[in-house]
Motif scaffolding. Structure first.
Motif, PDB file in Angstrom:
ATOM      1  N   GLU A 103      33.724  47.963  47.700  1.00 53.57           N
ATOM      2  CA  GLU A 103      32.338  48.080  47.245  1.00 53.57           C
ATOM      3  C   GLU A 103      31.995  47.230  46.031  1.00 53.57           C
ATOM      4  N   ASP A 104      32.952  46.981  45.164  1.00 51.80           N
ATOM      5  CA  ASP A 104      32.702  46.263  43.917  1.00 51.80           C
ATOM      6  C   ASP A 104      32.821  44.750  44.131  1.00 51.80           C
ATOM      7  N   ALA A 105      31.785  44.005  43.767  1.00 56.13           N
ATOM      8  CA  ALA A 105      31.752  42.552  43.984  1.00 56.13           C
ATOM      9  C   ALA A 105      32.846  41.816  43.206  1.00 56.13           C
ATOM     10  N   LYS A 106      33.127  42.264  41.980  1.00 57.68           N
ATOM     11  CA  LYS A 106      34.182  41.620  41.179  1.00 57.68           C
ATOM     12  C   LYS A 106      35.541  41.809  41.835  1.00 57.68           C
ATOM     13  N   GLN A 107      35.767  42.994  42.358  1.00 58.61           N
ATOM     14  CA  GLN A 107      37.029  43.264  43.046  1.00 58.61           C
ATOM     15  C   GLN A 107      37.168  42.389  44.294  1.00 58.61           C
ATOM     16  N   HIS A 139      41.950  43.663  39.411  1.00 65.01           N
ATOM     17  CA  HIS A 139      42.869  43.586  40.546  1.00 65.01           C
ATOM     18  C   HIS A 139      43.501  44.944  40.830  1.00 65.01           C
ATOM     19  N   SER A 140      43.905  45.640  39.790  1.00 63.25           N
ATOM     20  CA  SER A 140      44.510  46.960  39.956  1.00 63.25           C
ATOM     21  C   SER A 140      43.529  47.928  40.624  1.00 63.25           C
ATOM     22  N   ALA A 141      42.299  47.917  40.165  1.00 65.96           N
ATOM     23  CA  ALA A 141      41.269  48.773  40.766  1.00 65.96           C
ATOM     24  C   ALA A 141      40.995  48.347  42.210  1.00 65.96           C
ATOM     25  N   ALA A 142      41.029  47.041  42.457  1.00 66.21           N
ATOM     26  CA  ALA A 142      40.799  46.518  43.808  1.00 66.21           C
ATOM     27  C   ALA A 142      41.909  46.966  44.755  1.00 66.21           C
ATOM     28  N   LEU A 143      43.145  46.984  44.258  1.00 62.73           N
ATOM     29  CA  LEU A 143      44.256  47.458  45.098  1.00 62.73           C
ATOM     30  C   LEU A 143      44.085  48.924  45.458  1.00 62.73           C
ATOM     31  N   ASP A 144      43.590  49.717  44.508  1.00 61.97           N
ATOM     32  CA  ASP A 144      43.308  51.120  44.807  1.00 61.97           C
ATOM     33  C   ASP A 144      42.245  51.223  45.895  1.00 61.97           C
TER      34      ASP A 144
END
Length: 157
Positions: A103-107, A139-144
């Motif tokens: 959902e997050d564009a930065k991720q 990146h860590s949040a994106a992996l989650d």
């Protein structure tokens, strides 16, 4: 989570990361195969000179030219590489689709830069105009996020 300056990934994040890294691994195998294909092509077009230093022993002599073995290996390796390339394309599409569900564009950007385009961390930070530490956090949040998507699909995590 950071430990001694390094990012420490949870088991959930690690499986998401392994999932995303499949493209890179598959691409590396293809590159290795392509290098081997070039070597076999060179071997198949060169004519070997006879080795006159060896003592001639009476034995069954092959009637095939020396390059035939190289050509046969070349054909087999090309078939294998073509199949791997098709697999890579399918995998890229699947992982792109998974990333697009975040959902997050930065991720999404960090994931695409890193796992689709194989961009180095420092270059990602520069491209996004963030500190390297911030890129690691994203990146860590994106992996989650990816782990949650994979869990919902029943794939991993």
């Amino acid at each position: 989570m950071t430990k001694g300056g390094y990012i420490v990934l949870s088991p959930k994040q690690m499986s998401a990361k392994q999932y995303l890294q499949q493209i890179y691994r598959c691409n590396e195998l293809i590159q290795e195969n392509l290098a081997e294909i070039e070597n076999l092509r060179a071997m198949s077009t060169s004519i070997a000179s006879p080795d006159l230093t060896k003592e001639r022993v009476s034995s069954t002599h092959s009637h095939e030219a020396p390059f035939v073995n190289a050509v046969n290996k070349l054909v087999d390796l090309e078939k294998t590489t073509d199949a791997k390339m098709a697999e890579l394309l399918d995998l890229r599409m699947e992982i792109r689709e998974t990333i697009s569900l975040v959902e997050d564009a930065k991720q999404i950007l960090v994931l695409r830069y890193r796992y689709i385009d194989f961009i180095k961390w420092e270059d990602i930070a520069e491209k996004m105009d963030y500190a390297l530490k911030s890129v690691y956090r994203i990146h860590s949040a994106a992996l989650d996020s990816v782990a949650d998507i994979l869990a919902a699909r029943g794939k991993a995590a």
